[in-house]
Design a protein around this motif. Structure first.
Motif, short mmCIF file in Angstrom:
data_model
loop_
_atom_site.label_atom_id
_atom_site.label_comp_id
_atom_site.label_asym_id
_atom_site.label_seq_id
_atom_site.Cartn_x
_atom_site.Cartn_y
_atom_site.Cartn_z
N GLN A 84 0.85 -1.26 0.01
CA GLN A 84 -0.03 0.02 0.02
C GLN A 84 0.77 1.32 0.02
N ILE A 85 0.95 1.75 -1.09
CA ILE A 85 1.65 3.26 -1.08
C ILE A 85 0.76 4.17 -0.56
N VAL A 86 0.88 4.55 0.62
CA VAL A 86 0.07 5.71 1.43
C VAL A 86 0.51 7.01 1.08
N ALA A 87 1.60 6.99 0.85
CA ALA A 87 2.30 8.80 0.40
C ALA A 87 2.80 8.81 -0.82
N ASN A 88 3.93 8.18 -0.90
CA ASN A 88 5.04 8.10 -1.96
C ASN A 88 5.72 6.97 -2.22
N ALA A 89 6.26 6.55 -3.14
CA ALA A 89 7.07 5.57 -3.68
C ALA A 89 7.98 6.19 -4.70
N TYR A 90 9.28 6.82 -4.49
CA TYR A 90 9.85 7.26 -5.28
C TYR A 90 11.35 6.30 -5.49
N SER A 91 11.66 6.45 -6.91
CA SER A 91 12.97 5.73 -7.00
C SER A 91 13.09 4.29 -6.64
N GLY A 93 12.12 3.20 -3.84
CA GLY A 93 10.75 2.71 -3.37
C GLY A 93 9.74 1.88 -4.24
N THR A 94 9.90 2.49 -5.33
CA THR A 94 9.04 1.54 -6.53
C THR A 94 9.67 0.32 -6.57
N ILE A 95 10.97 0.15 -6.47
CA ILE A 95 11.50 -1.41 -6.50
C ILE A 95 11.00 -2.23 -5.56
N ILE A 96 10.79 -1.78 -4.42
CA ILE A 96 10.17 -2.55 -3.43
C ILE A 96 8.82 -2.97 -3.69
N ALA A 97 8.02 -2.04 -4.21
CA ALA A 97 6.59 -2.24 -4.35
C ALA A 97 6.44 -3.29 -5.62
N MET A 98 7.41 -3.47 -6.52
CA MET A 98 7.24 -4.53 -7.37
C MET A 98 7.49 -6.38 -6.88
N GLY A 99 7.77 -6.38 -5.79
CA GLY A 99 7.81 -7.49 -4.93
C GLY A 99 6.46 -7.91 -4.57
N ALA A 100 5.21 -7.25 -4.44
CA ALA A 100 4.03 -7.39 -4.10
C ALA A 100 3.29 -8.19 -5.07
N ASP A 101 2.23 -9.00 -4.54
CA ASP A 101 1.17 -9.61 -5.38
C ASP A 101 0.24 -8.60 -5.70
N LYS A 102 0.14 -7.45 -5.01
CA LYS A 102 -1.14 -6.53 -5.43
C LYS A 102 -0.38 -5.28 -4.84
N VAL A 103 -0.38 -4.14 -5.64
CA VAL A 103 0.06 -2.95 -5.12
C VAL A 103 -1.27 -2.01 -5.21
N GLN A 104 -1.57 -1.43 -4.18
CA GLN A 104 -2.30 -0.41 -3.86
C GLN A 104 -1.90 1.00 -3.68
N MET A 105 -2.36 2.27 -4.23
CA MET A 105 -1.94 3.41 -3.94
C MET A 105 -3.26 4.16 -3.61
N ALA A 106 -2.81 4.98 -2.45
CA ALA A 106 -3.81 5.91 -1.86
C ALA A 106 -4.13 7.11 -2.95
N PRO A 107 -5.27 7.58 -2.94
CA PRO A 107 -5.91 8.44 -4.07
C PRO A 107 -4.70 9.73 -3.97
N GLY A 108 -4.06 10.23 -3.39
CA GLY A 108 -3.11 11.21 -3.48
C GLY A 108 -1.72 10.86 -3.37
N ALA A 109 -1.21 9.41 -3.47
CA ALA A 109 -0.05 8.96 -3.74
C ALA A 109 0.63 9.32 -4.82
N LYS A 110 2.08 9.01 -5.00
CA LYS A 110 2.82 9.57 -6.15
C LYS A 110 3.75 8.26 -6.26
N MET A 111 4.25 8.07 -7.25
CA MET A 111 5.39 7.16 -7.60
C MET A 111 6.35 8.09 -8.58
#
Length: 240
Positions: A84-91, A93-111
């Motif tokens: 769950q990207i609750v605020a930001n996943a930059y640089s 941080g996006t690599i870690i997100a790729m390890g998930a089965d599902k990636v969710q983002m808060a409406p105001g979050a950014k990559m």
């Protein structure tokens, strides 16, 4: 755009602050008071029973190799992993997100995805070596994005070269995220049935009244009977 809420109330594993290696993490914490996360932090937090986990990310990024190690650990984890990207996943941080089965983002979050960088110095041979290393790193990162989305590696190399900033809609459209979270209000319930705010207020009033009765020296039986009737009225009024 897909909108989903949180399915379960699980204690999340946090990826907050700068992503760094295990050796440097104590230095940043102890000497500078910085919020950092390293592979050991995540590995130690993974449940031993393989139960499903939520990983919350709010990070400006950091080092590629530790982020890749965390991504691989999440990929190899036996349970289901929801990021769950609750605020930001930059640089990184996006690599870690790729390890998930599902990636969710808060409406105001950014990559944000971009080319790898380093502080290389030396002669022209050193610069050529650094350039080759950075290009290899870029391709490795793009491979992770491509594996997640099913899109060509070159598409992500081109986006990284632009230093691409993505809001939640962009990330879902690109395939780097799967869902946008919907912050639905939590409803009080007993046995699956909803309780109105009016009923909750009545319960609170009854608790106060019950305390008064217990503290009274000469409470009359009729008062207790009225209290029981009032409790019953909560459920009788529920349909109003």
């Amino acid at each position: 755009m897909t909108i989903h809420g949180k399915e379960e109330n699980r204690m999340p594993i946090n990826v907050k602050g700068m992503i760094t290696n295990d050796d440097d993490a104590p230095f940043y914490r102890d000497w500078f008071g910085m919020t950092v996360v390293s592979p050991a932090d995540i590995l130690d937090a993974l449940p031993r029973d393989g139960s499903d986990i939520d990983v919350e990310i709010a990070s400006d990024g950091g080092e590629v190799d530790p982020a890749t190690e965390i991504c691989t650990a999440l990929r190899n984890y036996h349970g289901n992993v929801t990021v769950q990207i609750v605020a930001n996943a930059y640089s990184a941080g996006t690599i870690i997100a790729m390890g998930a089965d599902k990636v969710q983002m808060a409406p105001g979050a950014k990559m944000m995805i971009h080319n790898a960088s380093s502080g290389a110095e030396g002669n022209f041979h050193d610069m050529e070596h650094a350039s080759q290393m950075l290009q290899t790193t870029n391709k490795a990162i793009a491979n992770m994005y491509a594996a997640k989305t099913g899109k060509p590696v070159q598409d992500f190399l081109d986006l990284m070269d632009q230093e691409k900033w993505l809001d939640a809609d962009d990330a879902v459209e690109l395939g780097l995220a799967d869902e946008i979270q919907n912050f639905e209000p939590v409803t009080n319930s007993i046995g699956g049935s909803k309780i109105s705010h009016r009923a909750v207020q009545k319960i609170q009033d009854l608790v106060k009244e019950n305390r008064k009765l217990k503290n009274a020296q000469n409470s009359q039986p009729s008062n207790h009977e009225q209290l029981v009737q009032a409790k019953l009225a909560i459920f009788l009024d529920e349909g109003e």
